[in-house]
Write a protein that holds these residues in place. Structure first.
Motif, short mmCIF file in Angstrom:
data_model
loop_
_atom_site.label_atom_id
_atom_site.label_comp_id
_atom_site.label_asym_id
_atom_site.label_seq_id
_atom_site.Cartn_x
_atom_site.Cartn_y
_atom_site.Cartn_z
N CYS A 125 0.82 -1.22 0.00
CA CYS A 125 0.00 0.00 0.00
C CYS A 125 0.85 1.26 0.00
CB CYS A 125 -0.95 -0.01 1.19
SG CYS A 125 -2.29 -1.21 1.03
N ALA A 126 2.05 1.19 0.54
CA ALA A 126 2.95 2.35 0.57
C ALA A 126 3.32 2.80 -0.84
CB ALA A 126 4.21 2.04 1.38
N GLY A 127 3.20 1.91 -1.81
CA GLY A 127 3.53 2.24 -3.20
C GLY A 127 2.42 2.95 -3.95
N TYR A 128 1.29 3.18 -3.29
CA TYR A 128 0.15 3.84 -3.94
C TYR A 128 -0.12 5.18 -3.27
CZ TYR A 128 -0.78 -0.68 -6.07
OH TYR A 128 -0.67 -1.83 -6.79
N ASP A 129 -0.57 6.15 -4.06
CA ASP A 129 -0.94 7.43 -3.46
C ASP A 129 -2.36 7.32 -2.88
OD1 ASP A 129 -2.93 8.06 -5.46
OD2 ASP A 129 -1.40 8.98 -6.73
N GLU A 130 -2.79 8.37 -2.20
CA GLU A 130 -4.07 8.34 -1.50
C GLU A 130 -5.26 8.11 -2.44
OE1 GLU A 130 -6.61 11.22 1.45
OE2 GLU A 130 -4.42 11.25 1.62
N GLU A 131 -5.24 8.74 -3.60
CA GLU A 131 -6.34 8.54 -4.55
C GLU A 131 -6.39 7.10 -5.07
OE1 GLU A 131 -8.97 10.56 -5.34
OE2 GLU A 131 -8.10 11.70 -3.67
N GLN A 132 -5.23 6.53 -5.32
CA GLN A 132 -5.19 5.14 -5.76
C GLN A 132 -5.69 4.20 -4.66
OE1 GLN A 132 -0.99 5.28 -6.80
NE2 GLN A 132 -1.47 5.00 -8.98
N LEU A 133 -5.31 4.49 -3.42
CA LEU A 133 -5.78 3.67 -2.30
C LEU A 133 -7.29 3.77 -2.15
CD1 LEU A 133 -2.97 4.27 0.35
CD2 LEU A 133 -3.44 2.17 -0.93
N LYS A 134 -7.84 4.97 -2.35
CA LYS A 134 -9.30 5.14 -2.30
C LYS A 134 -9.97 4.30 -3.38
CE LYS A 134 -9.43 9.82 -0.40
NZ LYS A 134 -9.72 11.24 -0.69
N LEU A 135 -9.40 4.31 -4.57
CA LEU A 135 -9.94 3.51 -5.68
C LEU A 135 -9.88 2.02 -5.35
CD1 LEU A 135 -11.00 3.41 -8.65
CD2 LEU A 135 -8.59 3.18 -9.32
N LEU A 136 -8.75 1.56 -4.85
CA LEU A 136 -8.60 0.15 -4.50
C LEU A 136 -9.56 -0.25 -3.37
CD1 LEU A 136 -4.72 -0.14 -4.64
CD2 LEU A 136 -6.35 -1.27 -6.17
N ALA A 137 -9.68 0.60 -2.36
CA ALA A 137 -10.59 0.31 -1.25
C ALA A 137 -12.03 0.24 -1.75
CB ALA A 137 -10.45 1.37 -0.15
N ASP A 138 -12.40 1.15 -2.63
CA ASP A 138 -13.75 1.14 -3.20
C ASP A 138 -13.98 -0.12 -4.02
OD1 ASP A 138 -16.34 2.49 -4.01
OD2 ASP A 138 -15.38 2.30 -5.98
N PHE A 139 -13.02 -0.50 -4.85
CA PHE A 139 -13.15 -1.70 -5.66
C PHE A 139 -13.32 -2.94 -4.79
CE2 PHE A 139 -11.17 -5.45 -7.53
CZ PHE A 139 -11.96 -5.60 -8.66
N LEU A 140 -12.50 -3.06 -3.75
CA LEU A 140 -12.58 -4.23 -2.88
C LEU A 140 -13.90 -4.27 -2.10
CD1 LEU A 140 -8.88 -4.37 -1.67
CD2 LEU A 140 -10.04 -5.96 -3.23
N ARG A 141 -14.36 -3.11 -1.62
CA ARG A 141 -15.64 -3.06 -0.92
C ARG A 141 -16.77 -3.47 -1.85
NH1 ARG A 141 -19.50 0.08 -1.35
NH2 ARG A 141 -18.33 1.74 -2.34
N ARG A 142 -16.76 -2.93 -3.07
CA ARG A 142 -17.81 -3.26 -4.04
C ARG A 142 -17.72 -4.71 -4.48
NH1 ARG A 142 -17.70 1.46 -8.30
NH2 ARG A 142 -19.45 0.26 -9.12
N SER A 143 -16.52 -5.26 -4.58
CA SER A 143 -16.35 -6.68 -4.91
C SER A 143 -16.91 -7.55 -3.80
CB SER A 143 -14.87 -7.02 -5.11
OG SER A 143 -14.35 -6.33 -6.23
N THR A 144 -16.66 -7.16 -2.55
CA THR A 144 -17.20 -7.88 -1.40
C THR A 144 -18.73 -7.83 -1.42
OG1 THR A 144 -15.23 -7.42 -0.11
CG2 THR A 144 -17.21 -8.01 1.13
N ASP A 145 -19.28 -6.66 -1.71
CA ASP A 145 -20.74 -6.53 -1.79
C ASP A 145 -21.31 -7.40 -2.91
OD1 ASP A 145 -20.62 -4.68 0.27
OD2 ASP A 145 -20.91 -2.93 -1.02
N ALA A 146 -20.63 -7.45 -4.04
CA ALA A 146 -21.08 -8.29 -5.16
C ALA A 146 -21.04 -9.76 -4.76
CB ALA A 146 -20.21 -8.05 -6.40
N GLY A 147 -20.01 -10.16 -4.04
CA GLY A 147 -19.91 -11.54 -3.56
C GLY A 147 -21.03 -11.87 -2.59
N ALA A 148 -21.34 -10.94 -1.69
CA ALA A 148 -22.43 -11.17 -0.73
C ALA A 148 -23.76 -11.29 -1.46
CB ALA A 148 -22.47 -10.03 0.29
N ASP A 149 -23.97 -10.45 -2.46
CA ASP A 149 -25.21 -10.50 -3.23
C ASP A 149 -25.32 -11.83 -3.98
OD1 ASP A 149 -27.64 -9.26 -4.30
OD2 ASP A 149 -26.54 -9.13 -6.20
N ALA A 150 -24.25 -12.26 -4.62
CA ALA A 150 -24.25 -13.54 -5.34
C ALA A 150 -24.51 -14.70 -4.37
CB ALA A 150 -22.93 -13.73 -6.09
N THR A 151 -23.92 -14.63 -3.18
CA THR A 151 -24.13 -15.67 -2.17
C THR A 151 -25.58 -15.72 -1.74
OG1 THR A 151 -21.87 -15.44 -1.38
CG2 THR A 151 -23.43 -16.48 0.13
#
Length: 161
Positions: free
Chosen positions: A128-154
């Motif tokens: 994570c140290a290799g990413y800037d704050e905006e990139q980390l926000k994007l990654l965090a959003d992607f992972l949260r949304r991926s988790t939500d998609a997995g919960a919905d599929a489940t």
């Protein structure tokens, strides 16, 4: 040096497939790590999963834990018995309703788990140290949304019975 043309760049579909493949690889790798941690702690994978849920979201009722873990309440009883016997959790009476029980992870044992995940946690901090704050926000959003998609599929699969 040969210039990169648009033909050489991966298509959106190829990139999407790479992301899905990487998520599957990550799931497999984390599963292997969890098996190793469980083996060191003499915990079944499902016990380790439930312990993590209690640690992160507790105190929880056994019913709430079963719902979060996607397990039948009868299955949960055996898991909680094992975790309590081994000193990982405490079952406590809810002060608001003496008939209700809440589950709490015991912090001394939690440090033991944290130590086994220290290598992965350190690697993630370095990554994570290799990413800037905006990139980390994007990654965090992607992972949260991926988790939500997995919960919905489940949920949809579970509803099919």
């Amino acid at each position: 040096m040969t210039p990169v043309t648009s033909r050489d760049r991966p298509t959106r579909r190829q990139l999407t497939n790479q992301i899905k493949d990487s998520l599957r690889d990550l799931r497999n790798q984390l599963s292997m790590l969890n098996r190793q941690v469980g083996a060191h702690l003499d915990l079944k994978e499902v016990d380790l999963d439930c312990l993590d849920l209690i640690s992160r979201h507790g105190p929880l009722s056994p019913t709430a834990l079963a719902r979060r873990a996607g397990l039948h309440p009868a299955t949960m009883t055996g898991i909680l018995d094992r975790l309590e016997r081994a000193g990982w959790i405490a079952r406590e009476r809810d002060p608001a309703d003496r008939r209700a029980v809440t589950l709490r992870a015991l912090p001394d044992r939690g440090r033991e788990v944290f130590g086994l995940y220290a290598g992965m946690n350190g690697a993630m901090d370095d990554l994570c140290a290799g990413y800037d704050e905006e990139q980390l926000k994007l990654l965090a959003d992607f992972l949260r949304r991926s988790t939500d998609a997995g919960a919905d599929a489940t949920d949809k699969l579970a509803a099919r019975g």
